[in-house]
Write a protein that holds these residues in place. Sequence first.
Motif, PDB file in Angstrom:
ATOM      1  N   ASP A  35       0.785  -1.134  -0.106  1.00  0.00           N
ATOM      2  CA  ASP A  35       0.097   0.217  -0.077  1.00  0.00           C
ATOM      3  C   ASP A  35       0.767   1.268   0.206  1.00  0.00           C
ATOM      4  OD1 ASP A  35       0.831   0.418   2.387  1.00  0.00           O
ATOM      5  OD2 ASP A  35      -1.202   0.167   3.676  1.00  0.00           O
ATOM      6  N   THR A  36       0.235   2.375   0.119  1.00  0.00           N
ATOM      7  CA  THR A  36       1.126   3.518   0.078  1.00  0.00           C
ATOM      8  C   THR A  36       2.078   3.609   1.040  1.00  0.00           C
ATOM      9  OG1 THR A  36      -1.022   4.447  -0.449  1.00  0.00           O
ATOM     10  CG2 THR A  36       0.734   6.132  -0.585  1.00  0.00           C
ATOM     11  N   ASP A  40       1.338  -4.755 -10.860  1.00  0.00           N
ATOM     12  CA  ASP A  40       0.159  -3.896 -10.333  1.00  0.00           C
ATOM     13  C   ASP A  40       1.060  -3.137  -8.982  1.00  0.00           C
ATOM     14  OD1 ASP A  40       0.588  -6.186  -9.087  1.00  0.00           O
ATOM     15  OD2 ASP A  40      -1.483  -6.423  -8.444  1.00  0.00           O
ATOM     16  N   LEU A  41       2.055  -3.993  -8.311  1.00  0.00           N
ATOM     17  CA  LEU A  41       2.689  -3.257  -7.243  1.00  0.00           C
ATOM     18  C   LEU A  41       3.621  -2.060  -7.722  1.00  0.00           C
ATOM     19  CD1 LEU A  41       3.306  -6.208  -4.921  1.00  0.00           C
ATOM     20  CD2 LEU A  41       1.258  -4.957  -5.237  1.00  0.00           C
ATOM     21  N   GLU A  95       3.822   5.202  -8.836  1.00  0.00           N
ATOM     22  CA  GLU A  95       3.058   6.586  -8.635  1.00  0.00           C
ATOM     23  C   GLU A  95       3.806   7.077  -7.306  1.00  0.00           C
ATOM     24  OE1 GLU A  95       0.569   7.884  -9.985  1.00  0.00           O
ATOM     25  OE2 GLU A  95      -0.119   9.240  -8.422  1.00  0.00           O
ATOM     26  N   VAL A  96       4.022   6.249  -6.026  1.00  0.00           N
ATOM     27  CA  VAL A  96       4.436   7.023  -5.182  1.00  0.00           C
ATOM     28  C   VAL A  96       5.786   7.695  -5.230  1.00  0.00           C
ATOM     29  CG1 VAL A  96       5.134   6.569  -2.633  1.00  0.00           C
ATOM     30  CG2 VAL A  96       3.327   5.423  -3.485  1.00  0.00           C
ATOM     31  N   GLU A 123       3.222  -0.406 -10.413  1.00  0.00           N
ATOM     32  CA  GLU A 123       2.570   0.677 -10.718  1.00  0.00           C
ATOM     33  C   GLU A 123       2.392   1.742  -9.396  1.00  0.00           C
ATOM     34  OE1 GLU A 123      -1.578   1.890 -12.627  1.00  0.00           O
ATOM     35  OE2 GLU A 123      -0.857  -0.163 -12.766  1.00  0.00           O
ATOM     36  N   LEU A 124       1.933   1.116  -8.328  1.00  0.00           N
ATOM     37  CA  LEU A 124       1.948   1.933  -7.038  1.00  0.00           C
ATOM     38  C   LEU A 124       3.275   2.509  -6.746  1.00  0.00           C
ATOM     39  CD1 LEU A 124       0.211   2.853  -4.925  1.00  0.00           C
ATOM     40  CD2 LEU A 124       0.583   0.797  -3.555  1.00  0.00           C
TER      41      LEU A 124
END
Lengths: 259, 390
Positions: B71-72, B100-101, B107-108, B103-104
Amino acid sequence: MIAGGEDHPVIRVSGLRTRFGQQLVHDGVDFSVAKGEVMGLVGGSGTGKSVLLREIVGLMEPTEGRIEVLGRDTRQLSERERIALQARWGMLFQDGALFSSLTVLENIQVPLKEHTSLPRDLIEEIARVKVAMVGLGPEAGDKYPSQLSGGMRKRAGLARALAMDPEILFLDEPTAGLDPIGANAFDELIGSLQKSLGLTVVMVTHDLDSLYAICDRIAVLVDKKVVVGTIDDLLQQDHPWIHDYFHGPRGRAAGAARG
Amino acid sequence: MMPRGSTRRREGYVQRGTITSAWAEGQFILTAAGRWDIASAQVLETQLRAKAPDRQGASVCLDLSGLTALDTAGALVIDRLLRRLRNQGHQVAVVGARADLCELLREVQRVSQGIATPMPTPAGPRFPFVDRIGRATVAVGQDALAMLNFLGLVTVTFLRLLRAPGRFRWKPFAFHLEQVGLNALPIVGLLSFLIGIVLAYQGADQLRRFGAEIYVVNLLGIGVLREIGILMTSIIVAGRSGSAFTAQIGTMKVNQEVDAMRTLGLDPMELLVLPRMLALLVALPLVAFFANVVALAGGAVMAYAYLDINFVQFTRQLQIAVSAQTLFVGLIKAPVFAVVIALVGCYEGLRVTGSAESVGLLTTRSVVVSIFLVIVLDAIFSILFSYLGI
C-alpha cells in the motif's frame, strides 16, 4: 490495497428495510459490490441514497436486514472489531467535512496518529504523499479548510479518506458543486487512484458524466428497492424513472459524450 | 491499518512484511516479502535503518518478488530506502516486483519527488519576544480603531432609523429585551443578594470594633448604589448576553446567513445589531436597579441576623445615608456599559470568519474585552465624579 483475489463480495446488502416513523424508505434492498469494482448509487431526491450509504458505513442503523462488509456482518461487531473494520474503509463527505481547526496535513494525520504507531516523520511524509496524490500542491498542506476552495476541500477530504490506505472508498456526491472541468478532473483522479491502489469504490452521485466515466455498475434506487446493472443494462430497462433518467436530455448528452 | 497498540491481526491477513539481507557475488541483496502495508510499516522502517551495506559504493539489489501486497505506506518505506541508499552513493536496482505493485511504487515515487525536499521555513525574527509585543500592540491599536469605526456605523444606522422610525424591528427588539432583561433577573438577583450579605458581614466585622455597627447601612447604601450594583450587573450581563450576541451572530456568519441578508438588500446592522443594542440599552438600567434593591435586601437580612438592626432602623438609616443622587450616579453608567457590551458582542460576532473554531475564540474574546472595558470605564467615571465633586 492490492491483495490476492478473493471471490466473495466486498459489500453485500440483503433484505434491507429502513423506516422513519411512518415512512418506509427502503423495502427489501439487495445488492453486492465485488472487489475492485466502482459502483454508482443513483436515485431521485428522497429515495434514500445517502441513508443507504450511511447505513453501510455504520453511521445509521437500518430497521431490518443484513449488511456485510469485507465478510463481516456490521451489526454483529464488538466495538473493537468495528473500529478495526472502519480502518479498512474511507469516506468522503459532501463538503469534505474536514476538521476546521486543523490544517490539511494535520487532518490527514489524524487517523494515522490514532490507529498506528508509526514514527512522526513517516506519518508526516505519508500525509504529504497523499496531498500530492490527490493533486494538491505542497503549499495546500499547511492551509486551513476555510482557506481552500470547494474543489480543493474535496481533494483534501479524499486525501484524509485515503490516509489509512483503505480497501473501500465511499463517496457522497464527489462532483457536486464542482465546475465541469473540476468534476472531470475529480472523476479521473478517482479512476486513477482506484486503479493504482486497487480500491473498491461506492459513490452516491447525480452526475451522469461520472457514471459514464468511471462506474462499472450502477445501483438505481427506485420504488424503495435497488436495480443493479451496467449502463448498457439500464439503458434497456423500461421502468419509467430509469428510462427518463438515462434517456432524458442530460442522460443522452452524457451518453453521446461517451461516444 | 490496525488499531493502536494492537496485537490482534486482521482476519485472513497473518503474513507481516519482512526484509532480509545477504551478500552474494559482491552484491548486497535485500529481499522483501509478505505484506508491505501500513500495519508492517513501522517494523520495516526500523529494520531497514539497520540494514545498509557496510562497503562504500556497493551495488544493492532490492528483490521484491516475494511481495504479496503493497500500500502507499509500504511503497513510501521502499521509496525512502531507495532515496537513502542513493544518497549514500550506492547503485540500486529493483527487481521482481509484480506489475500492479510496481505501478503503485512508481506513482508514490513520482509524487514523493516533489515533496522530498521540505520547503525552507522563513527565518524567524531575531527577538521573538519583542516581535510578539510589537505585533500585539499593533493589533490592539487596529482593533480599537475598527471598534470606533463600528461605533460610528451603529450611530449612523441609528440616526437613519430616527428619520424612518417605521423601519425599526420591534419583534427582535422584544425578543432580545426578554432574553437580556427578564431572563437575567434570577441569576442577577441571586448573586446581588449574596454580594449584599457578604458586604454587610465584612463591614459589620470592622465597624463593630468602633461600636459603629449602624454605619453598615451607609457602607451598603453608598457601595451598592454607586458601584457594586451596576458593576456586578454589567459583568454578569457581559458574560451572559455579550457572549450570546457574539455566538448568535457568529454562527449566522458561518452559515453565510449574514451574506444572504446583504444580497437580499437587508442591512445586518439594522437587523442584527440595533435591536440587540437598544434592547440592552433599555434592559441594563432596569436590571441594575433590580440588582440594587436585592443587594440592599441581602444586606438588610444580614444586618438583622448579625447586628440586630431591624428593618425599620435599617430603612431610617438608609434614608439618612443616601439620596436620589447616589442612585442616579450609579444608574447613569448603565446605558454606557450597555452600549459597550452590545457593541463588543456584535462587533466580535461580525468578525467571525469561516470556521466553527473562530466562533468559540471570538466569543471568549468578546466577554473578556467587554468586562475589561466596563471596569476601565467604571474607573474613568469614578475619576470624573470626584473631579466634579459628586
